[in-house]
Design a protein around this motif. Structure first.
Motif, PDB file in Angstrom:
ATOM      1  N   LYS A 151      24.779 118.230  75.250  1.00 17.50           N
ATOM      2  CA  LYS A 151      26.140 118.706  75.520  1.00 17.50           C
ATOM      3  C   LYS A 151      26.056 120.088  76.151  1.00 17.50           C
ATOM      4  N   ALA A 152      26.591 120.228  77.357  1.00 14.99           N
ATOM      5  CA  ALA A 152      26.542 121.508  78.060  1.00 14.99           C
ATOM      6  C   ALA A 152      27.796 122.317  77.779  1.00 14.99           C
ATOM      7  N   LYS A 388      24.746 117.578  85.317  1.00 14.88           N
ATOM      8  CA  LYS A 388      24.950 116.232  84.803  1.00 14.88           C
ATOM      9  C   LYS A 388      23.886 115.853  83.775  1.00 14.88           C
ATOM     10  N   VAL A 389      24.336 115.167  82.695  1.00 17.78           N
ATOM     11  CA  VAL A 389      23.419 114.547  81.742  1.00 17.78           C
ATOM     12  C   VAL A 389      23.135 113.132  82.223  1.00 17.78           C
ATOM     13  N   VAL A 390      21.838 112.783  82.385  1.00 17.08           N
ATOM     14  CA  VAL A 390      21.456 111.474  82.910  1.00 17.08           C
ATOM     15  C   VAL A 390      20.458 110.819  81.950  1.00 17.08           C
ATOM     16  N   PRO A 391      20.781 109.621  81.417  1.00 18.03           N
ATOM     17  CA  PRO A 391      19.819 108.938  80.535  1.00 18.03           C
ATOM     18  C   PRO A 391      18.659 108.358  81.340  1.00 18.03           C
ATOM     19  N   PHE A 392      17.450 108.419  80.763  1.00 17.97           N
ATOM     20  CA  PHE A 392      16.258 107.866  81.405  1.00 17.97           C
ATOM     21  C   PHE A 392      15.524 106.929  80.453  1.00 17.97           C
ATOM     22  N   GLY A 393      16.262 106.236  79.629  1.00 19.68           N
ATOM     23  CA  GLY A 393      15.651 105.352  78.651  1.00 19.68           C
ATOM     24  C   GLY A 393      16.103 105.730  77.258  1.00 19.68           C
ATOM     25  N   GLU A 394      15.699 104.943  76.287  1.00 11.42           N
ATOM     26  CA  GLU A 394      16.108 105.192  74.905  1.00 11.42           C
ATOM     27  C   GLU A 394      15.609 106.554  74.431  1.00 11.42           C
ATOM     28  N   GLN A 395      16.534 107.400  73.986  1.00  8.07           N
ATOM     29  CA  GLN A 395      16.244 108.733  73.441  1.00  8.07           C
ATOM     30  C   GLN A 395      15.742 109.734  74.487  1.00  8.07           C
ATOM     31  N   LEU A 396      15.810 109.374  75.772  1.00 10.53           N
ATOM     32  CA  LEU A 396      15.325 110.249  76.840  1.00 10.53           C
ATOM     33  C   LEU A 396      16.474 110.627  77.768  1.00 10.53           C
ATOM     34  N   PHE A 397      16.595 111.943  78.057  1.00  9.70           N
ATOM     35  CA  PHE A 397      17.679 112.415  78.910  1.00  9.70           C
ATOM     36  C   PHE A 397      17.191 113.520  79.844  1.00  9.70           C
ATOM     37  N   ALA A 398      17.708 113.508  81.079  1.00  6.50           N
ATOM     38  CA  ALA A 398      17.701 114.720  81.900  1.00  6.50           C
ATOM     39  C   ALA A 398      18.990 115.456  81.559  1.00  6.50           C
ATOM     40  N   ALA A 399      18.882 116.737  81.247  1.00 11.35           N
ATOM     41  CA  ALA A 399      20.040 117.494  80.761  1.00 11.35           C
ATOM     42  C   ALA A 399      20.096 118.861  81.426  1.00 11.35           C
ATOM     43  N   PRO A 400      21.309 119.354  81.696  1.00 10.63           N
ATOM     44  CA  PRO A 400      21.432 120.691  82.290  1.00 10.63           C
ATOM     45  C   PRO A 400      20.816 121.771  81.417  1.00 10.63           C
ATOM     46  N   LEU A 401      20.205 122.747  82.041  1.00 13.50           N
ATOM     47  CA  LEU A 401      19.706 123.900  81.292  1.00 13.50           C
ATOM     48  C   LEU A 401      20.824 124.571  80.510  1.00 13.50           C
ATOM     49  N   SER A 402      22.047 124.445  80.987  1.00 15.30           N
ATOM     50  CA  SER A 402      23.199 125.042  80.315  1.00 15.30           C
ATOM     51  C   SER A 402      23.455 124.442  78.937  1.00 15.30           C
ATOM     52  N   CYS A 403      22.817 123.318  78.612  1.00 13.92           N
ATOM     53  CA  CYS A 403      22.924 122.758  77.259  1.00 13.92           C
ATOM     54  C   CYS A 403      22.396 123.737  76.211  1.00 13.92           C
ATOM     55  N   LEU A 404      21.518 124.651  76.638  1.00 18.56           N
ATOM     56  CA  LEU A 404      20.946 125.616  75.706  1.00 18.56           C
ATOM     57  C   LEU A 404      21.991 126.541  75.109  1.00 18.56           C
ATOM     58  N   TRP A 405      23.080 126.771  75.823  1.00 22.21           N
ATOM     59  CA  TRP A 405      24.135 127.626  75.266  1.00 22.21           C
ATOM     60  C   TRP A 405      25.437 126.854  75.083  1.00 22.21           C
ATOM     61  N   GLY A 406      25.287 125.526  74.935  1.00 20.14           N
ATOM     62  CA  GLY A 406      26.455 124.696  74.645  1.00 20.14           C
ATOM     63  C   GLY A 406      26.907 124.891  73.213  1.00 20.14           C
ATOM     64  N   GLY A 407      28.090 124.440  72.902  1.00 14.50           N
ATOM     65  CA  GLY A 407      28.638 124.555  71.546  1.00 14.50           C
ATOM     66  C   GLY A 407      27.973 123.582  70.601  1.00 14.50           C
ATOM     67  N   SER A 408      28.381 123.628  69.348  1.00 11.63           N
ATOM     68  CA  SER A 408      27.800 122.757  68.328  1.00 11.63           C
ATOM     69  C   SER A 408      28.363 121.350  68.408  1.00 11.63           C
TER      70      SER A 408
END
Length: 408
Positions: A151-152, A388-408
């Motif tokens: 979650k970004a 964009k968050v993009v799934p690459f298989g079960e439990q695998l995601f490409a995720a924005p670096l901005s997820c690091l400071w996303g909310g809870s």
């Protein structure tokens, strides 16, 4: 003043623990946090004051006698005070007797670790996280171990991301407008550390060589550690180099990230990986500015990896899920930049990319890690420069670096 998300943990510790130590690098905000937590009625003593330091060194027992709820700043400058404090809090076990700050990892000094075992809680305070700068408490680590989708929060990409990464997290540097002034601050900061704090934590025969060693380490950040190779250009053998690197590590300037291992895989590297703890300091050491990155982005990758490592270290200081950090690399060079493991042995893998494109091949190391972990593998994330968050298989995601400071 920026919010410090470890404040709640400090206050909680003071409610049930005799001694609490806020530990972290100089200029990370320890004194500000300590005085914010402590009331104005609580005595504040700093060992950066020459007269106070002289008194503490000459008569540590007399120095603490009569002190009750007190703040003592920069305790590493007079470590013998800790034994005197131990005796005092053994006689009176009231919680919150002492709130200490230290700019060195005192727990790496055996006599210190032994003297306050069971009596002191250590809370780390690193330079500002991007979550604190944006005033949004990040639940990145807790969400990852819960298996929740990434979650970004406030999205930062492209040139804006480069500026955030290169600026680092030290409040004084962030307050300077131009990049040359920011980098001047970092170089002055490092010079002051070498001249003042190195002598407080170790007996160093060649203090003059320490700035040169730091420059060499900057070129090795993000790489596997080879102490012989690092020391060769300075005519230092591997034993001396390792000792000197450990001094920088105790001062929260660098960190050696140990390799992850499992009995399921026999062909894993045994070498640690070197990281700086602040991307701004690393950028200054490498003389990398946004203008340099704009001309040639190859200089950005290692600094971005340091930035993510530092952000995760900061988020871990307030996360509910306690975890250890390591890296994964096998003999075929399949690797995962950062491996998080919680107390139940569950695993989250983090890979870092500076580009805006992710392909299936970027998950090759992650899949090797997942196979080795079995049902203990919770999630694998490739953090990249996109929105964009993009799934690459079960439990695998490409995720924005901005997820690091996303909310809870």
């Amino acid at each position: 003043m920026y919010p410090r998300f470890v404040k709640d943990r400090v206050e909680e510790a003071l409610s049930d623990t005799r001694v609490v130590l806020i530990s972290g690098p100089r200029q990370s905000g320890k004194t500000t946090l300590a005085t914010d937590v402590a009331s104005e009625k609580i005595p504040y003593l700093t060992l950066d004051d020459a007269n106070v330091l002289r008194s503490a060194i000459n008569d540590p027992v007399g120095f603490v006698r009569g002190l009750n709820h007190s703040v003592i700043d920069e305790i590493q400058r007079a470590p013998d005070l800790l034994l005197a404090i131990k005796n005092l809090v053994d006689d009176d076990k009231t919680p919150g007797r002492f709130l200490l700050t230290g700019s060195a990892n005192l727990m790496t000094i055996p006599k210190v670790a032994d003297s306050l075992a069971g009596r002191m809680e250590v809370v780390r305070l690193l330079p500002l996280s991007q979550a604190e700068i944006s005033e949004t408490k990040s639940g990145f680590i807790d969400r990852a171990f819960a298996g929740s989708n990434p979650k970004a929060g406030h999205m930062i990409v492209g040139d804006d991301l480069v500026e955030v990464v290169l600026a680092g997290g030290y409040p004084e540097a962030l307050g300077r407008a131009s990049w040359s002034r920011k980098q001047d601050w970092y170089h002055g900061y490092l010079d002051a550390i070498v001249q003042r704090d190195v002598r407080d934590v170790a007996q160093i025969e060649q203090v003059a060589i320490m700035p040169k060693l730091m420059s060499v380490l900057a070129e090795h950040s993000g790489h596997l550690v080879n102490y012989s190779g690092i020391g060769a250009s300075l005519d230092l053998n591997h034993v001396t180099t390792r000792k000197y690197v450990s001094v920088f590590e105790s001062l929260y300037l660098v960190h050696t990230l140990q390799p992850w291992f499992t009995s399921r895989l026999k062909r894993l590297t045994k070498s640690p990986k070197l990281h700086f703890l602040d991307a701004g300091l690393l950028a200054a050491m490498r003389d990398v500015s946004p203008e340099v990155v704009h001309k040639d982005k190859t200089s950005f990758g290692a600094i971005l990896e340091t930035f993510v490592f530092g952000e995760l270290q900061k988020i871990a200081t307030w996360s509910e899920r306690k975890c250890t950090f390591s890296h994964f690399r096998d003999k075929d060079k399949n690797e995962v930049d950062i491996v998080l493991e919680n107390r139940r042995g569950e695993i989250v893998g983090i890979e870092i990319k500076s580009s805006a494109t992710v392909t299936a091949s970027d998950f090759s190391g992650m899949r090797k890690l997942a196979d080795a972990c079995g049902d203990k593998f919770v999630q694998g994330l490739v953090l990249y420069d996109h929105d964009k968050v993009v799934p690459f298989g079960e439990q695998l995601f490409a995720a924005p670096l901005s997820c690091l400071w996303g909310g809870s």
